[in-house]
Design a protein around this motif. Structure first.
Motif, short mmCIF file in Angstrom:
data_model
loop_
_atom_site.label_atom_id
_atom_site.label_comp_id
_atom_site.label_asym_id
_atom_site.label_seq_id
_atom_site.Cartn_x
_atom_site.Cartn_y
_atom_site.Cartn_z
N LEU A 76 -32.52 37.57 -42.80
CA LEU A 76 -31.35 38.10 -42.10
C LEU A 76 -30.05 37.46 -42.56
O LEU A 76 -28.97 38.01 -42.29
N TYR A 77 -30.12 36.32 -43.21
CA TYR A 77 -28.91 35.71 -43.74
C TYR A 77 -29.28 34.79 -44.89
O TYR A 77 -30.44 34.39 -45.05
N TYR A 78 -28.25 34.46 -45.68
CA TYR A 78 -28.40 33.56 -46.82
C TYR A 78 -27.42 32.41 -46.60
O TYR A 78 -26.24 32.65 -46.31
N ILE A 79 -27.90 31.19 -46.73
CA ILE A 79 -27.04 30.03 -46.55
C ILE A 79 -26.24 29.81 -47.83
O ILE A 79 -26.82 29.61 -48.91
N GLN A 80 -24.92 29.87 -47.72
CA GLN A 80 -24.07 29.90 -48.91
C GLN A 80 -22.75 29.19 -48.62
O GLN A 80 -22.13 29.41 -47.57
N GLU A 81 -22.32 28.35 -49.53
CA GLU A 81 -21.04 27.66 -49.38
C GLU A 81 -19.92 28.69 -49.28
O GLU A 81 -19.88 29.66 -50.05
N PRO A 82 -18.98 28.55 -48.33
CA PRO A 82 -17.99 29.60 -48.10
C PRO A 82 -17.18 30.01 -49.32
O PRO A 82 -16.96 31.21 -49.56
N SER A 83 -16.70 29.06 -50.12
CA SER A 83 -15.91 29.42 -51.30
C SER A 83 -16.74 30.20 -52.31
O SER A 83 -16.21 31.04 -53.06
N ALA A 84 -18.05 29.93 -52.36
CA ALA A 84 -18.92 30.60 -53.33
C ALA A 84 -19.10 32.08 -53.00
O ALA A 84 -19.62 32.84 -53.82
N MET A 85 -18.66 32.50 -51.80
CA MET A 85 -18.74 33.92 -51.44
C MET A 85 -17.61 34.73 -52.08
O MET A 85 -17.68 35.96 -52.13
N ALA A 86 -16.56 34.05 -52.56
CA ALA A 86 -15.37 34.77 -53.04
C ALA A 86 -15.60 35.59 -54.31
O ALA A 86 -15.14 36.74 -54.38
N PRO A 87 -16.28 35.08 -55.35
CA PRO A 87 -16.37 35.86 -56.59
C PRO A 87 -17.00 37.24 -56.42
O PRO A 87 -16.49 38.23 -56.99
#
Length: 521
Positions: free
Chosen positions: A86-97
């Protein structure tokens, strides 16, 4: 928390940042921010936020659709919903690209340096099951995590490759509408998140990475279709790995241009004044002002850099360019496989034994059942609610895949996943895969066993235990001819309505069929 930074690194950042240096340095004493991204292939981000089981709730990440901050004490990786994808743990800045890539349903997309798969699963959510995702990484061991994370997310329309970028060019020249190059780098922006990267930096400073980044970008540019968009990103501050690589590509490729990223969210523009390359025209240097830097003292996240590039020609970056039409020879009018073209790897499963079983399976023979027919029989009895499959069915040894439409001939490439792995045909029987379960909806199955995330049985199932089957947990739906299914055989196991694996119903028991490598240790 205080991070011990290398003196050489600090001295250089002091020179680069000037008046901002003190604020930047102070950010390393601040607590890092944690993020997760809700998987919109399975649930709506905002509705999930409202009913999130995490104690402190979720705060939106301003630049990422379905991206949220969570508190460290929540430990979302320990919740059953993580194991339901249901979700993926991901560093917030890494979501930008991936957000900057502007993926639309139907696009052909390449994630060139994809492992461990966070950005690939983000791209897949934006495709919404339509189009093609090719996720590649050149490190063989890392492709295991890549494939698993895509399967966990329930992605149906992805192919996973393990190749060097230059080997992809002849197969995919001018093929993709969108390409993400999240390049290997010196990792300066991640020092607060992972102090082990400091030791790597001391061994391999920026100069170690620049030639690699240059070649990756050149090969990626060859695979972008006219009118397509390429996003180059790193998690480092080094101008040699960021602005200089973009200025150099613009000088080499007059058909490429920077698509300026509007200032928002506390992001900062790229720095032409940090480019020190000789022989590069002024206009190419100035263009990098349209790229973007994410600084840890300006935002709630770690350090990142991104550049959005467009190859001239074709449609504008916001349009659904280059969509591959479905091959009418591959599907019937209903979208279901119609005489699927079977592809079997030469000598798959053979060991010079005249067609007898090899270590990982048995060779196909005329007396054995067609794997697609075995699958169709399984589907009719176990998955009467399953709709159209993407593309076509292909067999590789005993494994059966649903491969997205429009995939070119992959002969000669190292293929980790040819598409959505449905399962294996063994001795006339079909064994469904964990990937199949994770890509289904609960209502697809004829037999479904339900647990709540807060019930002890949910954890026991995830750990691989066989459980007594309580009749009230079993849900049945009619199969294709309208009859009720037997209360024995394969059942889809769900937690809070979301599939997590298979079980076999037998003599009042749920025999655990969750794949061993997926079990919660």
């Amino acid at each position: 928390m205080t991070v011990r930074l290398p003196e050489l690194f600090v001295a250089r950042m002091r020179t680069l940042l000037g008046d901002e240096f003190d604020d930047w340095l102070a950010s390393y004493a601040a607590p890092r921010r944690y993020g997760l991204r809700v998987n919109t292939l399975k649930t709506d981000g905002e509705s999930y936020r409202m009913r999130s089981p995490l104690s402190a709730g979720l705060k939106p990440v301003p630049w990422a659709e379905a991206g949220y901050y969570y508190s460290e004490e929540d430990r979302p990786g320990k919740h059953p919903h993580y194991h339901a994808g249901l979700y993926y743990i991901q560093e917030p800045s890494a979501m930008a690209p991936a957000e900057l890539l502007n993926v639309q349903p139907g696009h052909r997309v390449l994630d060139l340096c994809a492992a461990p798969g966070g950005k690939s699963s983000q791209i897949a959510a934006k495709l919404k099951g339509h189009g093609l995702l090719v996720a590649n990484d050149n490190a063989r061991e890392r492709t295991k995590a890549l494939a698993r994370n895509l399967e966990l997310a329930g992605v149906r329309n992805a192919v996973v490759l393990n190749e060097e970028p230059e080997r992809l060019v002849p197969v995919f020249r001018a093929f993709f509408d969108r390409i993400l190059v999240d390049a290997p780098c010196s990792g300066e922006g991640m020092f607060r998140k992972d102090e082990s990267m400091i030791a790597d930096w001391l061994r391999h400073p920026a100069a170690h990475w620049t030639s690699m980044q240059r070649e990756i970008l050149r090969h990626a540019a060859e695979m972008l279709a006219p009118g397509g968009v390429l996003v180059y990103s790193t998690c480092t501050f080094s101008p040699e790995e960021n602005e200089e690589r973009i200025a150099e590509l613009l000088a080499e490729r007059p058909d490429f241009e920077v698509v300026p990223v509007p200032p928002a969210h506390g992001w900062a523009p790229g720095r032409p004044d940090w480019v020190s390359l000789e022989g590069i025209e002024h206009r190419h240097v100035e263009a990098v002002a349209g790229t973007v830097r994410l600084w840890p003292h300006r935002i709630e996240g770690e350090g990142h850099y991104a550049a959005v590039l467009r190859r001239q020609g074709g449609d504008s970056p916001g349009l659904n360019v280059g969509v591959a039409p479905q091959d009418p020879a591959e599907t019937s009018g209903s979208g279901k496989p119609d005489r699927p073209r079977l592809k079997t790897r030469p000598n798959a499963g053979r060991r010079g034994n005249g067609g007898k079983a090899g270590k990982r399976g048995h060779a196909m023979s005329g007396q054995e059942a067609d794997p697609t027919e075995v699958w169709r029989s399984f589907r009719a009895e176990v998955l009467p609610g399953l709709g159209d499959l993407p593309g076509r069915l292909i067999a590789v040894g005993e494994k059966l895949y649903a491969q997205p439409a429009g995939v070119p001939d992959l002969s000669g490439l190292r293929v980790v996943r040819h598409g959505w792995l449905l399962g294996e045909a063994r001795r006339g029987r079909f064994a469904p895969s964990q990937a199949l379960a994770m890509g289904l909806a609960a209502e697809d199955a004829a037999r479904r066993v339900e647990y709540g995330a807060d019930e002890p049985e949910a954890l026991k199932y995830l750990k691989g235990e066989t459980l007594p089957l309580e009749p009230e947990r079993l849900n049945l739906r009619p199969v294709e001819d309208g009859r009720q299914p037997d209360e024995a055989g394969y059942a889809l196991v769900c937690i809070d309505g979301y599939p997590v694996g298979w079980g076999k119903l037998r003599d009042g028991l749920l025999i655990n069929e969750r794949a061993p490598g997926w079990r919660w240790m």
